[in-house]
Design an enzyme around this catalytic site. Structure first.
Site, PDB file in Angstrom:
ATOM      1  N   GLU A 185      -3.521  -0.325   8.097  1.00 24.75           N
ATOM      2  CA  GLU A 185      -2.356   0.085   8.893  1.00 24.75           C
ATOM      3  C   GLU A 185      -2.473  -0.504  10.288  1.00 24.75           C
ATOM      4  O   GLU A 185      -3.541  -0.455  10.905  1.00 24.75           O
ATOM      5  CB  GLU A 185      -2.268   1.611   9.078  1.00 24.75           C
ATOM      6  CG  GLU A 185      -1.806   2.370   7.882  1.00 24.75           C
ATOM      7  CD  GLU A 185      -1.727   3.871   8.160  1.00 24.75           C
ATOM      8  OE1 GLU A 185      -1.521   4.277   9.323  1.00 24.75           O
ATOM      9  OE2 GLU A 185      -1.902   4.622   7.196  1.00 24.75           O
TER      10      GLU A 185
ATOM     11  N   ARG B  96       0.849  -1.197   0.000  1.00 27.83           N
ATOM     12  CA  ARG B  96       0.000   0.000   0.000  1.00 27.83           C
ATOM     13  C   ARG B  96       0.880   1.240   0.000  1.00 27.83           C
ATOM     14  O   ARG B  96       1.754   1.374   0.863  1.00 27.83           O
ATOM     15  CB  ARG B  96      -0.915  -0.016   1.235  1.00 27.83           C
ATOM     16  CG  ARG B  96      -1.740   1.242   1.372  1.00 27.83           C
ATOM     17  CD  ARG B  96      -2.688   1.208   2.571  1.00 27.83           C
ATOM     18  NE  ARG B  96      -3.375   2.478   2.639  1.00 27.83           N
ATOM     19  CZ  ARG B  96      -3.417   3.276   3.706  1.00 27.83           C
ATOM     20  NH1 ARG B  96      -2.845   2.915   4.847  1.00 27.83           N
ATOM     21  NH2 ARG B  96      -4.037   4.431   3.649  1.00 27.83           N
TER      22      ARG B  96
ATOM     23  N   HIS C  49      -3.341  10.928   1.016  1.00 28.44           N
ATOM     24  CA  HIS C  49      -2.765  10.703   2.342  1.00 28.44           C
ATOM     25  C   HIS C  49      -2.161  12.039   2.784  1.00 28.44           C
ATOM     26  O   HIS C  49      -0.959  12.164   2.988  1.00 28.44           O
ATOM     27  CB  HIS C  49      -1.736   9.571   2.294  1.00 28.44           C
ATOM     28  CG  HIS C  49      -1.425   8.949   3.627  1.00 28.44           C
ATOM     29  ND1 HIS C  49      -1.509   7.591   3.859  1.00 28.44           N
ATOM     30  CD2 HIS C  49      -1.018   9.489   4.790  1.00 28.44           C
ATOM     31  CE1 HIS C  49      -1.151   7.325   5.115  1.00 28.44           C
ATOM     32  NE2 HIS C  49      -0.849   8.474   5.707  1.00 28.44           N
TER      33      HIS C  49
ATOM     34  N   ASN D  15      -7.534   1.470   9.932  1.00 31.57           N
ATOM     35  CA  ASN D  15      -6.232   1.696  10.576  1.00 31.57           C
ATOM     36  C   ASN D  15      -6.443   1.671  12.081  1.00 31.57           C
ATOM     37  O   ASN D  15      -7.293   2.406  12.595  1.00 31.57           O
ATOM     38  CB  ASN D  15      -5.647   3.056  10.194  1.00 31.57           C
ATOM     39  CG  ASN D  15      -5.233   3.132   8.743  1.00 31.57           C
ATOM     40  OD1 ASN D  15      -5.302   2.139   8.016  1.00 31.57           O
ATOM     41  ND2 ASN D  15      -4.807   4.308   8.303  1.00 31.57           N
TER      42      ASN D  15
ATOM     43  N   TYR E 251      -4.325   1.462  15.929  1.00 33.44           N
ATOM     44  CA  TYR E 251      -3.084   1.449  16.709  1.00 33.44           C
ATOM     45  C   TYR E 251      -3.363   1.200  18.183  1.00 33.44           C
ATOM     46  O   TYR E 251      -2.625   0.476  18.843  1.00 33.44           O
ATOM     47  CB  TYR E 251      -2.330   2.775  16.530  1.00 33.44           C
ATOM     48  CG  TYR E 251      -1.759   2.906  15.136  1.00 33.44           C
ATOM     49  CD1 TYR E 251      -0.496   2.422  14.847  1.00 33.44           C
ATOM     50  CD2 TYR E 251      -2.516   3.465  14.108  1.00 33.44           C
ATOM     51  CE1 TYR E 251       0.016   2.502  13.558  1.00 33.44           C
ATOM     52  CE2 TYR E 251      -2.010   3.551  12.818  1.00 33.44           C
ATOM     53  CZ  TYR E 251      -0.753   3.061  12.550  1.00 33.44           C
ATOM     54  OH  TYR E 251      -0.242   3.124  11.281  1.00 33.44           O
TER      55      TYR E 251
ATOM     56  N   GLU F 223      -7.689   8.153   6.502  1.00 33.09           N
ATOM     57  CA  GLU F 223      -7.953   8.785   7.794  1.00 33.09           C
ATOM     58  C   GLU F 223      -8.489  10.213   7.654  1.00 33.09           C
ATOM     59  O   GLU F 223      -7.819  11.179   8.068  1.00 33.09           O
ATOM     60  CB  GLU F 223      -6.684   8.790   8.654  1.00 33.09           C
ATOM     61  CG  GLU F 223      -6.117   7.395   8.901  1.00 33.09           C
ATOM     62  CD  GLU F 223      -4.889   7.406   9.821  1.00 33.09           C
ATOM     63  OE1 GLU F 223      -4.472   8.489  10.255  1.00 33.09           O
ATOM     64  OE2 GLU F 223      -4.365   6.324  10.109  1.00 33.09           O
TER      65      GLU F 223
HETATM   66  O1  IFM Z   1       2.326   7.639  10.120  1.00 32.36           O
HETATM   67  C1  IFM Z   1       0.953   7.615  10.305  1.00 32.36           C
HETATM   68  C2  IFM Z   1       0.250   7.415   8.988  1.00 32.36           C
HETATM   69  O2  IFM Z   1       0.591   8.376   8.053  1.00 32.36           O
HETATM   70  C3  IFM Z   1      -1.250   7.481   9.187  1.00 32.36           C
HETATM   71  N1  IFM Z   1      -1.660   6.594  10.239  1.00 32.36           N
HETATM   72  C4  IFM Z   1      -0.947   6.614  11.474  1.00 32.36           C
HETATM   73  C5  IFM Z   1       0.536   6.502  11.228  1.00 32.36           C
HETATM   74  C6  IFM Z   1       1.300   6.540  12.566  1.00 32.36           C
HETATM   75  O3  IFM Z   1       1.053   7.727  13.231  1.00 32.36           O
END
Ligand code: IFM
Length: 472
Positions: free
Chosen positions: A379, A82, A126, A300, A302, A171
């Protein structure tokens, strides 16, 4: 009998493994071959906006090292990759004819991936909005959505048949709320009225781009990537529950509801009523455009979030949560919500809690409340305190255990009936981590800034094995 944290697991046949990157974070060469300036060039060159004044001018040098990076991807063996296309390379001012030299870079990238048997997954936006469009009002102006659809059509005409998955936006929460509300991202405004209008115009841009991409390349699979997260109250107190609901409205429902339910959530519209221009920019018919049928959802993830009402920091401390010093944040202040940390949970170098169950919970919620569409984890990954050993190697066991735990969470969600089709590690390379500059490393590959030398980390070899086994 191995326990749940170590038992072997296998993903469904055809599961797409991959890594992810984004143009401004890796390419460098910001003036090469006709590229125009983007809002991130302007922002990163403005005093005090990024850590150490770092910019993406050179980044990892990917633009010049394309063949080397393609070979790295081939060596990794993952069947997907990606990347994002820099709008200002294709249309340097955000409108008008294609800049052929800029487009050629992506032709070489896509062609090089195909030659190596890797499926290209292209994100159209992005975060690098052409600066002239921001000068004309940026995402708080409707015109930007129309311009985006034109750009999407140009990109799809040129590359469409070779791209496996098209992602319109990455995002949009960050573009709208970090960019126009919090001011931590480009263009750096702090205006909730603009952030709300930007939310709508980003979603409209997505909805206009979907048919434009399909018209240019009828066989295309098109989707959008959202940054979503479970947001839970730290206590059962009604004020904390209300804070969690408001934060969830802003972060999750504000994007999922219009995409999958055809309407903005009423409580969120009520909350932002009265802002200028705010959601007054919504016109009849826009929600139908935004709800255009898509082929997949990109997620995405985290870290999950735990919150209390802002006046309840003391109670949260007494309940055992870690509460940082108050930091000005227009979004959280307006939502009357304060993020707290659960003490037993480790955090990454970003200060983000590691709690993989949150990913499984999120995926099940999407399936249950919104859509049975295929999902790609576009992500997931961790910034860790990496360094090069005297022996020249980079050992990154925390990254490996982060990714492993999250893959197990994805697998649990699949077993619970969620149609997850792929997983992309953020990121292939250490790169420009936006406002954090080069001080945060997410890569499977170490990059020496600014020479650009690449060193495969231990996680690179580990992920090679995951891909080869289709599991853990
Ligand atoms: O680096 C970023 C990415 O560009 C978008 N999602 C989160 C990642 C980590 O912060």
């Amino acid at each position: 009998m191995p326990d749940a944290a170590s038992r072997p697991i296998t993903f469904p046949a055809g599961f797409t493994w991959g890594t992810a990157t984004a143009a401004y974070q890796i390419e460098g060469a910001v003036s090469a071959e006709g590229r125009g300036p983007s809002i991130w060039d302007t922002f990163s060159h403005s005093a005090g906006r990024t850590r150490n004044g770092d910019t993406g001018d050179i980044a990892t040098g990917h633009y010049r090292r394309l063949e080397e990076d393609l070979d790295l991807l081939a060596e990794l063996g993952a069947p997907g990759y990606r990347f994002s296309i820099a709008w200002p390379r294709i249309q340097p001012t955000g409108k008008g004819p294609v800049n052929v030299e800029g487009l050629d870079f992506y032709r070489r990238l896509v062609g090089g991936l195909r030659q190596r048997g890797i499926a290209p997954v292209a994100t159209l936006y992005h975060w690098d909005l052409p600066q002239p469009l921001e000068d004309a009002g940026g995402w708080s102006e409707r015109d930007t959505a129309e311009r985006f659809a034109e750009y999407a059509a140009l990109a799809a005409e040129a590359l469409g048949d070779d791209v496996a998955l098209w992602i319109t936006l990455n995002e949009p929460w960050c573009s709208a709320w970090a960019g126009y509300g919090e001011g931590s991202h480009a263009p750096g405004d702090r205006n909730l009225g603009r952030a709300s209008a930007a939310t709508h115009h980003l979603l409209l841009a997505h909805g206009l781009a979907v048919p434009a991409i399909r018209a240019a390349s009828p066989a295309s699979a098109v989707g959008i990537t959202l940054n979503l997260t479970p947001i839970t109250p730290a206590t059962d107190h009604p004020a904390d529950k209300a804070a969690a609901s408001r934060a969830d409205g802003n972060q999750n429902r504000l994007f999922l509801d219009p995409l999958f339910k055809g309407a903005y959530p009423e409580d969120v519209l009520d909350h932002y009523a009265g802002l200028s221009p705010g959601f007054s920019v919504v016109r009849p018919g826009d929600l139908e455009v935004i709800g255009a049928a898509i082929d997949f959802l990109g997620v995405n993830f985290y870290s999950p979030q735990t919150v209390v009402a802002r006046g309840r920091a003391e109670e949260a401390r007494r309940a055992g949560f870690n509460v940082g010093p108050p930091r000005p944040n227009p979004i959280a202040e307006d939502l009357d919500s304060l993020a707290v940390l659960t003490p037993a949970r480790p955090v990454t170098q970003m200060g983000w809690e590691v709690a993989p169950d949150g990913l499984a919970e999120l995926l099940v919620r999407i399936r249950h409340d919104y859509s049975a569409l295929p999902i790609y984890i576009t992500e997931n990954g961790a910034a860790t305190e990496d360094y090069v050993d005297p022996d020249g190697r980079v050992h990154d066991p925390e990254r490996i255990s982060y990714i492993e735990a999250h893959l197990r969470a994805v697998h649990r969600a699949i077993e619970a009936g969620v149609d997850v089709r792929g997983y992309f590690v953020w990121s292939l390379l250490d790169n420009f981590e936006w406002a954090q500059g080069y001080a945060r490393r997410f890569g499977l590959v170490w990059v020496d800034f600014p020479s650009g030398e690449r060193i495969r980390k231990e996680s690179f070899a580990w992920y090679q094995q995951v891909v080869a086994r289709n599991g853990l």
